[in-house]
Design an enzyme around this catalytic site. Structure first.
Site, short mmCIF file in Angstrom:
data_model
loop_
_atom_site.label_atom_id
_atom_site.label_comp_id
_atom_site.label_asym_id
_atom_site.label_seq_id
_atom_site.Cartn_x
_atom_site.Cartn_y
_atom_site.Cartn_z
N GLY A 164 8.59 -8.70 1.65
CA GLY A 164 7.45 -8.74 2.56
C GLY A 164 7.78 -7.96 3.80
O GLY A 164 8.95 -7.66 4.06
N CYS A 204 14.74 -9.33 -1.45
CA CYS A 204 14.59 -8.71 -0.14
C CYS A 204 14.22 -9.77 0.91
O CYS A 204 15.02 -10.65 1.20
CB CYS A 204 13.58 -7.57 -0.22
SG CYS A 204 13.64 -6.49 1.21
N TYR A 205 13.02 -9.76 1.45
CA TYR A 205 12.61 -10.79 2.41
C TYR A 205 12.82 -12.18 1.81
O TYR A 205 13.25 -13.12 2.50
CB TYR A 205 11.14 -10.58 2.77
CG TYR A 205 10.60 -11.56 3.78
CD1 TYR A 205 10.78 -11.36 5.14
CD2 TYR A 205 9.88 -12.69 3.36
CE1 TYR A 205 10.27 -12.27 6.07
CE2 TYR A 205 9.36 -13.59 4.27
CZ TYR A 205 9.56 -13.38 5.63
OH TYR A 205 9.06 -14.27 6.54
N HIS A 209 15.64 -4.08 -4.65
CA HIS A 209 14.44 -4.33 -5.44
C HIS A 209 14.71 -4.10 -6.93
O HIS A 209 14.71 -2.95 -7.38
CB HIS A 209 13.29 -3.45 -4.95
CG HIS A 209 12.80 -3.86 -3.62
ND1 HIS A 209 11.80 -4.80 -3.46
CD2 HIS A 209 13.21 -3.53 -2.37
CE1 HIS A 209 11.60 -5.01 -2.17
NE2 HIS A 209 12.44 -4.24 -1.49
N GLU A 237 12.72 -4.77 -9.28
CA GLU A 237 11.47 -4.53 -10.00
C GLU A 237 11.09 -3.05 -10.09
O GLU A 237 10.27 -2.68 -10.93
CB GLU A 237 10.32 -5.34 -9.36
CG GLU A 237 9.87 -4.88 -7.97
CD GLU A 237 10.72 -5.42 -6.82
OE1 GLU A 237 11.85 -5.84 -7.05
OE2 GLU A 237 10.22 -5.40 -5.67
N ASP A 242 -10.55 -2.19 -21.58
CA ASP A 242 -10.61 -3.64 -21.32
C ASP A 242 -11.72 -4.32 -22.13
O ASP A 242 -11.49 -5.33 -22.79
CB ASP A 242 -10.84 -3.92 -19.83
CG ASP A 242 -9.80 -3.24 -18.96
OD1 ASP A 242 -8.75 -2.88 -19.51
OD2 ASP A 242 -10.04 -3.07 -17.76
N LYS A 255 -2.89 -4.64 -17.07
CA LYS A 255 -3.42 -3.54 -17.88
C LYS A 255 -2.49 -3.14 -19.04
O LYS A 255 -2.93 -2.93 -20.16
CB LYS A 255 -3.63 -2.32 -16.97
CG LYS A 255 -4.37 -1.18 -17.62
CD LYS A 255 -5.83 -1.42 -17.50
CE LYS A 255 -6.66 -0.26 -17.98
NZ LYS A 255 -8.08 -0.52 -17.72
#
Ligand code: XMP
Length: 521
Positions: free
Chosen positions: A60, A87-88, A176, A178, A235, A377
């Site tokens: 964040g 992180c944060y 990070h 991710e 979708d 998605k």
């Protein structure tokens, strides 16, 4: 829907305002755990009720020591549930448990950073090389791990780049995991889930199909029918295919041909659908009313408004003629649900009002069914493949609800749409032949509202200009223009000017988003 399966314990991702929060959830799901994004101040009591597999505290923009910085319920750390702070999130955990967080003396670390794993026997770093690269983006860091934590990794300017609590299943990563720029990031998240949380790996598309079919069948019962609007996009197609698996011919798909579709779109939907599913497909030919409503309209927002209006009218009419239809299905996805603030424990809506992707208002008098509302998605595409939809549909580029009307700049007429459609088909065909369709996120032609001088044979011409747009993006919020090969662009230009009557010039759009948008209108 996934809430109804007790075997599917969620991984709760607490949102502290990170840019990457959805990416964390997606990476967790790639590791076959069901990630859900929740607000950062969720109470320990509510967490206990949700009975999660793990908690992940996101990054964040705040500093933990600033007044007003977002915190979490400190009781979360003593629930016995594994916790990973990123992180944060890591700084928050460490600060809450007595460590010191301070600004990095070198003003922070940003970007790819060499990182040393201090003990490769640690489960979190299993199979991660001793010397690796991580993606850093922080101004603050842990100054002193204190007595509660063990440091697990270090970078040249961040000596405590990862921690483990000495007694509790609580971990922190300053970097990070991710983002793809951390090459072993996905493995580290996988290690956390598999080696620390005993992830049962229950989140798979096969299991999702089975669960969804059971849930839809239970909800709809045996007498009612479901109306499903098809837009030509992935979708709604996947939503319809899933429902058709569950309900067979009791699903009635309505495809509105607005006259604003790409070349061959109507046939592609009919071919992909009619033959492969038991659902009934009704194609409504409504080009007339749409063109009529658009006559003389130039303003993009007014085009959208009128198209939306006619669409609802046409759809309402079509739906009325389906006897026994009680439900309306919509291909709403998880990011739409989170970003509109529609989740009970989810973060509040701050991000954006989502484009209404052919969305139909509930006031049509139906009960709404949204079987994809738990999915991202990329998961929808995997589900489409699982359900046997063709690649050409599953990997389709997104297409805006207002269709070619917002790519036909200026007045929308049948003749101008025809020019645009031909140019667009040539562009996509060449992209396809070059095998580049999947590399770009979206590619299309735009008909500009200007005429340019040209020369053909010995004669001067004064004709239309086509702009080509191709972009690369993960999330469509920002995008970069695609560096398409010059010979490909040359072939497209030659084919368009040689074969599309009324076009004598082709230009390529080299604008990123921001400052441009992907569409021209
Ligand atoms: P922009 O142009 O805002 O587009 O950068 C981002 C993504 O949204 C799509 N888009 C729309 N989709 N109705 C839609 O359903 C709309 O009015 C609309 N406008 C833009 C665009 O194609 C891109 O994928």
């Amino acid at each position: 829907m996934a809430d109804s399966d007790p075997a599917l314990k969620p991984v709760l991702v607490l949102d502290f305002g990170a840019q990457y929060v959805q990416l964390i959830a997606r990476r967790v799901r790639e590791r076959h755990a069901f990630a859900r994004i929740v607000r950062h101040d969720i109470t320990a009591e509510r967490v206990r009720e949700l009975d999660p597999l793990a908690l992940i505290l996101s990054g964040g923009p705040a500093s933990v020591y600033e007044p007003g910085a977002p915190h979490c319920d400190p009781a979360l750390f003593s629930l016995g549930i594994p916790v990973l702070g990123i992180c944060y999130g890591m700084q928050l955990i460490c600060e809450a448990m007595g460590s010191q967080v301070r600004a990095n003396p070198a003003r922070g670390e940003y970007g790819r950073t060499p990182c040393r794993v201090l003990d490769s026997r640690e489960p979190l770093f299993h199979d991660v090389p001793h010397e690796t690269i991580v993606w850093m983006s922080h101004g603050d860091q842990i100054q002193d791990a204190g007595v509660e934590f063990v440091g697990l990794a270090a970078t040249p300017s961040c000596p405590i780049a990862a921690v483990r609590h000495r007694r509790l299943p609580v971990y922190g990563l300053q970097f990070h995991p991710e983002v793809s720029h951390t090459p072993y990031g996905s493995l580290i998240l996988g290690n956390f889930l598999d080696r620390i949380c005993n992830n049962p790996r229950a989140w798979t598309m096969g299991a999702f199909v089975a669960r969804s079919i059971a849930e839809v069948s239970r909800r709809v019962g045996s007498a009612d029918r479901v109306v499903c609007g098809l837009s030509g996009g992935v979708d709604s197609a996947v939503c319809a295919a899933l429902l058709a698996r569950a309900l067979g011919p009791r699903v009635v798909c309505v495809f509105v041909d607005t006259g604003l579709l790409r070349s061959g779109e109507r046939d592609a939907v009919a071919a992909a659908f009619g033959a492969r599913t038991a659902a009934e497909l009704r194609v409504v030919d409504a080009a007339g009313p749409f063109l009529q409503a658009l006559a003389g309209v130039i303003d993009p927002q007014e085009k959208r408004r009128r198209i939306g209006h006619v669409f609802i009218e046409v759809f309402r009419e079509a739906a009325r003629s389906i006897p026994g239809a009680r439900f309306l299905a919509q291909g709403t996805l998880y990011p739409d649900v989170i970003e509109s603030g529609g989740e009970p424990d989810g973060p509040t809506a701050t991000i954006k009002i989502h484009h209404n992707v052919g969305g139909l208002p509930q006031q049509l008098g139906f009960e709404l069914i949204e079987p994809l509302r738990d999915l991202f998605k990329d998961e929808v595409r995997r589900l489409g493949i699982e359900l046997g939809l063709p690649d050409s549909l599953v990997w389709r580029h997104p297409f805006p609800g207002p269709g070619l009307a917002v790519r036909c700049l200026g007045e929308v007429t049948a003749a101008r749409l025809d020019v645009l459609r031909q140019a667009d088909a040539i562009f996509l065909d060449e992209l396809n032949r070059a095998g580049l369709e999947r590399q770009v996120a979206q590619a299309f032609a735009v008909l500009l509202p200007v005429q340019a001088v040209g020369v053909m044979g010995d004669a001067r011409t004064y004709e239309n200009v086509i702009a080509l747009r191709a972009v690369e993006t993960e999330d469509f919020m920002t995008a970069d223009w695609s560096r398409l090969p010059q010979d490909l662009l040359a072939r497209v230009s030659t084919r368009i000017t040689n074969t599309v009557k009324g076009v004598n010039r082709v230009v390529y759009d080299i604008t990123s988003k921001p400052p441009g948008t992907i569409e021209w209108e």
